[in-house]
Design an enzyme around this catalytic site. Sequence first.
Site, PDB file in Angstrom:
ATOM      1  N   ASP A  21      29.551  40.015  42.865  1.00 45.60           N
ATOM      2  CA  ASP A  21      30.366  39.122  43.688  1.00 45.60           C
ATOM      3  C   ASP A  21      31.409  39.917  44.472  1.00 45.60           C
ATOM      4  OD1 ASP A  21      31.716  39.737  41.227  1.00 45.60           O
ATOM      5  OD2 ASP A  21      33.248  38.334  41.885  1.00 45.60           O
ATOM      6  N   GLU A  22      31.903  39.319  45.530  1.00 45.50           N
ATOM      7  CA  GLU A  22      33.055  39.805  46.299  1.00 45.50           C
ATOM      8  C   GLU A  22      32.977  41.295  46.618  1.00 45.50           C
ATOM      9  OE1 GLU A  22      36.362  36.527  44.928  1.00 45.50           O
ATOM     10  OE2 GLU A  22      36.092  38.277  43.658  1.00 45.50           O
TER      11      GLU A  22
END
Length: 537
Positions: free
Chosen positions: A342-343
């Site tokens: 993620d991210e």
Amino acid sequence: MRSQTRSTRLFGALLLVAAAGISSFAAAPAPKAAEQPVTPLGQVVPAPLKAEAGGSGFEITAKTRILVGKGNAEERRVGEYLAKVLRPSTGYRLPVTTGKGGDGIRLRISADPANEPLGDEGYRVVSARGSLTITSGTGAGLFHGVQTVRQQLPAAAERTTRQRGPWRIAGGTIKDTPRYGYRSTMLDVSRHFFTVDQVKRYIDQAALYKMNKLHLHLSDDQGWRIAIDSWPRLTTYGGSTQVGGGKGGFYTKAQYKEIVDYAASRYLEVVPEIDMPGHTNAALASYAELNCDGVAPPLYTGTEVGFSSLCAKKDVTYDFVDDVIRELAAMTPGKYLHIGGDEAHSTSHEDFVAFMEKVQPMVAKYGKTVVGWHQLTGAKPVAGAVAQYWGYDRTGAAEREQVVNAAKNGTKLVLSPADRSYLDHKYTKDTPLGLSWAGYVEVRRSYDWDPGTYLAGAPADSVMGVEAPLWSETLSTSAHLDYMAFPRLPGIAELGWSPAATHDWDTYKVRLAAQAPRWDALGIGYYKSPQVPWPAK
């Protein structure tokens, strides 16, 4: 997974937390003179598949024994667990024995065809005069049946000092089995480190509500928490701090095994996560060669996200990842290994795809199934991969469609929508702990959604289950965990366990309110939501 626009204002929240003075344990009141009430059959959390009341029911007395099969080690382990819970409060001996007849609680793991419809985790409870029988085809089901019996008993049964009875269980039969086979909670031990005993405490709380997975977020920008022998500075240096600049900490391999074994004794499987290629500052600070420019950044104690990345074009990166996965897989008996994803805002899309194409096969090489945050679907998930969806109401249609299309192509899903199941989110604007980037998450909002229909277009059979993540940017004590997890954790547990037909806020909030005396007895300090009709004290 987390906010994409966090700021140092979170430290203001930390100061509010300190001012709030939330305590770790509620004081145990003296035993009451009144008799303990009898809980109506099936009025537990999660709601059971079927409860048929009838008869006078069972009462635990000084003569009660816990009866298990001769030579059946699993029945005995569950029996000893139950006895350990009930001996302090009842004051009774409650011997675990293979004896026959008499006043007893019978625990049976049986291959009886009647148990087959209940599956691997289902159970049957029969409460009658003189006997209480819990039957299942597996140890996990037997253990889940014990959790139901605990909730059928008066809340004072959870106390650690002798209490006044009687210890009655309503008469009748409960037949129960879970809706989903993946029912998880996640504990972030990277932003703030939590000790082995603190993790065990959280495991016990999750087990009471029939959760069967513990996702441990073991690495992030702020700290690396698991010993890797081939890269020792990950913990000695990368694990030396945490959010706000505290001393941090890490688990030795022996301590990790202790957590894994304890979770297994409560029938929870540990799913370890090493987040990559982003959320890796602790690793980058520990080993300069993992950075594209060969320069190690300083340790990080803030709460911003998206600024770090392993160097996807360097061969040493994949040597590092292979070593980490190899060692982590070797000490993890469970099926799954979470690789984050993620991210990764500092990783180009091209590099992200290339990274995931190289890393996913490593997980399979060491005998594990890949789990990743739903951004994994922006690459090419391998066959059998699991994507954990953490989007929320403001997540764009294109991103949702990407996940749905992956599900249609065989990728399995675990649902943890941030504005529903993130336990670290504030209940209201006045909550002294937590974040609010996905909005405020009151108790009803956390409970009032259906995993089976949440992602429109995703095949129903693609949904493996649910997870309740507990991120720790603003949480640093067990009291903080308690306050944010309760009363929302039981609701997510119910969404994972109970049939969709039982889903009803008006009846659930009554069952939830009845849990409060139990939390008081267990020393769990919870948020007293005005949406729930809590009992008067």
